[in-house]
Structures are given as C-alpha cells and as structure tokens.
Write a protein that holds these residues in place. Structure first.
Motif, PDB file in Angstrom:
ATOM      1  N   ARG A 259       0.853  -1.184   0.000  1.00 24.53           N
ATOM      2  CA  ARG A 259       0.000   0.000   0.000  1.00 24.53           C
ATOM      3  C   ARG A 259       0.892   1.237   0.000  1.00 24.53           C
ATOM      4  N   LEU A 260       0.560   2.182  -0.863  1.00 28.46           N
ATOM      5  CA  LEU A 260       1.318   3.423  -0.946  1.00 28.46           C
ATOM      6  C   LEU A 260       0.364   4.596  -1.168  1.00 28.46           C
ATOM      7  N   ALA A 261       0.545   5.646  -0.389  1.00 27.32           N
ATOM      8  CA  ALA A 261      -0.188   6.889  -0.608  1.00 27.32           C
ATOM      9  C   ALA A 261       0.774   8.045  -0.372  1.00 27.32           C
ATOM     10  N   PHE A 262       0.659   9.062  -1.204  1.00 25.14           N
ATOM     11  CA  PHE A 262       1.544  10.226  -1.124  1.00 25.14           C
ATOM     12  C   PHE A 262       0.779  11.417  -0.550  1.00 25.14           C
ATOM     13  N   GLY A 263       1.505  12.272   0.152  1.00 25.81           N
ATOM     14  CA  GLY A 263       0.945  13.517   0.649  1.00 25.81           C
ATOM     15  C   GLY A 263       1.731  14.701   0.148  1.00 25.81           C
TER      16      GLY A 263
END
Length: 330
Positions: A259-263
C-alpha cells in the motif's frame, strides 16, 4: 471577522437539522482550521454549530476486524489508541507528525479530513484564487509554488491538501461515514475528495449539509507493518513538502501486498495505485521500488520551482519500502 452565532447540539439529528435550516452555518469541532480561516475572512459563517459533545468520540473494533473511528475523536486520542498503534502504525505516525501537541489535543478526525489548503494565495483574501473565488485565477502558477502540486493539478489550481492523517487513511481504504437529513451514507475516501478539474472550489463529494460521523478502516493485515514518513522544511511542526504512507507484505522474497499513498503532492491524498500494481507479485529490491516510483511519477507535471518533489518522492518510496522489507526479513 463577521459576527456569528453559536449553538451547541446534543445529538446527530439535531446537528443535521440545524445546518439544514441555516445554510450559512458551519459545524465546529476543534476549530483548529475553521477559526483561523474566519480570522482571515476566508470563512464567514453566520453560525457555528458545536458538535464536540456528540457521542462520536470512540474508537471501536468492527465485527470483521477493522476499526470504526468516531468523528469527534481527537488526534491525540487517535494516535494513542492501542489498537490503532497495533493494527495501523502508519496512522499513528501520521497523526503525530501532523501538528503540535496542543493542536492534536483539540483537532478532531472529522475536522482533519475537511481542513483546507494552506496555499498562501487561498488564505489571502486580497488576491485572486479560484478555490476561494471561482474564475478569478490561480496566481500560484506564475508565483510562489515551490510546495504546490505535481500530480492531479490543473490550470485552475495547483494547491495541495495539507492533511497527514488522510494520507494514511487513504493507503488503507478508509470509508467516511456521514449523516444527512435523508439518513446515513458512506463514501470511500478514494472518492471523498474531488479532482481539481475546472472547479477547484468543490473539494469533497460530501452531500450538502452532511455531518461526518466517523471513519471506518477495513481489516488490512498488511497495515500492521506500515510506516509514515514526512519531509518538511524544518524539524518542528510544519506542513509536509512530501510524505508517504507505506505498507508491505513480503512472502518468499516476493511482494504479496503493498500500500502506498503520497501527501503534499496533489489537491488530495494521492493513492499510488500504479506503483502498487508495478510491485505486486514482483521481487523485493531497491531497483523494483525505484521503478515503481518512476511509474507513478511519470504523470507528474511540474512548475519551475516544484520539480524537486519528483526525486524527493522517488527517494521516499525507496527508503520506506526498503526499511519495511528489511523489517520483514528479520
């Protein structure tokens, strides 16, 4: 500041009814963003409806092994909750990275999701801003934009979403629960924030007059080995110039789940689905991690002074996934 009324409500139905009767009213949780915007004139509600005493302050396990987080849970209580720390450590880390201790003691989960951009042009009512005044322009494109979006932006807005918490929630497929006069509803967080397009002033898909009542995290075994990493311009409390929530499940040297999410790179928390697809079923290596990051960042559109975010995010992907892989190998 516009003169405003104040009303405290005791149950969800009353809160929704009050807002339905007064479209210029706004819900007040911790006030850590709304009150600041009222002081600058960006927000001008006629009435504040205080929802802090609603019975929405619990973190509870769901029947399927996930978590239900009430909308008025403070950021401090969320970060400290033992089940959050055990099952979704990246969420705890994101919340702790997000603000000072004083702010975390006041800020609520529902309010955190709805906080607005810190773009200087948005918060300055003396200049143009399409998000604040549709059709007036986006001076950030030609002006100060070093911390603005490289993904999903448009010619109408290049502002970024400021939340750290929402980045971690995005990585773990959180669902936003809300209540309206017509009854309850749900929105996957992936659909909660609207694309910028030519309507940057429309920020969420939340129905008019809706009250966020909580967030549900589905069971996600991969989340137990997760991490949040935030880069900022000073070590003390500051908004991100780039951040990542990552989780990794490795079996026999192969990526089973990731799982990867960028901010701080888009107008909303950015789920890195292209990178996830690139990695799933493949080998665990720094080269594979870098290639996955490059696949995600191929869509980046940079401005003269924010192109540094592309190598920054690439390095964050490699660093966080390498650390998680080494942890799994121990």
């Amino acid at each position: 500041m516009r003169e405003f009324g104040y009303q405290r409500v005791g149950d969800v139905a009353e809160a929704v009814a009050v807002l339905g009767d007064d479209p210029e009213a706004r819900f007040l949780g911790g006030g850590t963003n709304l009150v600041d915007l009222m002081k600058t004139g960006v927000e001008r509600p006629a009435r504040l409806v205080d929802v802090r005493e609603l019975p929405l302050g619990q973190v509870e396990s769901t029947a399927d092994g996930g978590l239900r987080i009430g909308a008025t849970v403070t950021n401090s209580d969320l970060a400290a909750h033992p089940e959050v720390r055990r099952r979704y450590p990246a969420l705890t880390q994101a919340v702790l990275a997000g603000a000072s201790g004083q702010l975390r003691n006041m800020a609520t989960v529902g309010g955190n999701l709805l906080q607005r951009t810190r773009c200087g042009y948005f918060t300055d009512v003396t200049v143009a801003c399409n998000k604040r005044l549709p059709g007036s322009g986006c001076p950030a494109i030609e002006g100060e934009h070093h911390n603005h979006a490289i993904l999903g932006a448009s010619e109408h807005c290049v502002a970024t979403h400021p939340s750290d918490m929402a980045v971690a929630l995005t990585a773990f497929d959180a669902v936003v629960c809300y209540e309206t006069a017509d009854g309850p509803g749900e929105l996957p967080l992936a659909d909660f924030y609207l694309p910028v397009g030519d309507t940057p002033h429309l920020e969420t898909a939340l129905p008019s007059g809706a009250l966020i009542t909580g967030v549900t995290l589905p069971p996600a075994p991969v989340a137990a080995r997760s991490r949040y990493r935030k880069v900022r311009e000073r070590a003390s409390y500051a908004f991100a110039i780039g951040s990542i929530a990552g989780a990794l499940d490795v079996r026999d040297g192969v990526v089973h789940d990731v799982r990867l999410a960028f901010g701080a790179v888009a107008s909303r928390p950015w789920r890195a689905r292209e990178a996830e697809r690139s990695l799933t079923g493949g080998p665990v290596s720094a080269d594979a991690f870098a290639a996955a990051a490059d696949a995600e960042l191929a869509a980046a559109k940079v401005l003269p002074h924010n192109g540094y975010k592309v190598p920054l995010m690439r390095n964050l992907v490699v660093a966080v996934l390498t650390e998680l892989a080494e942890e799994a190998a121990r």
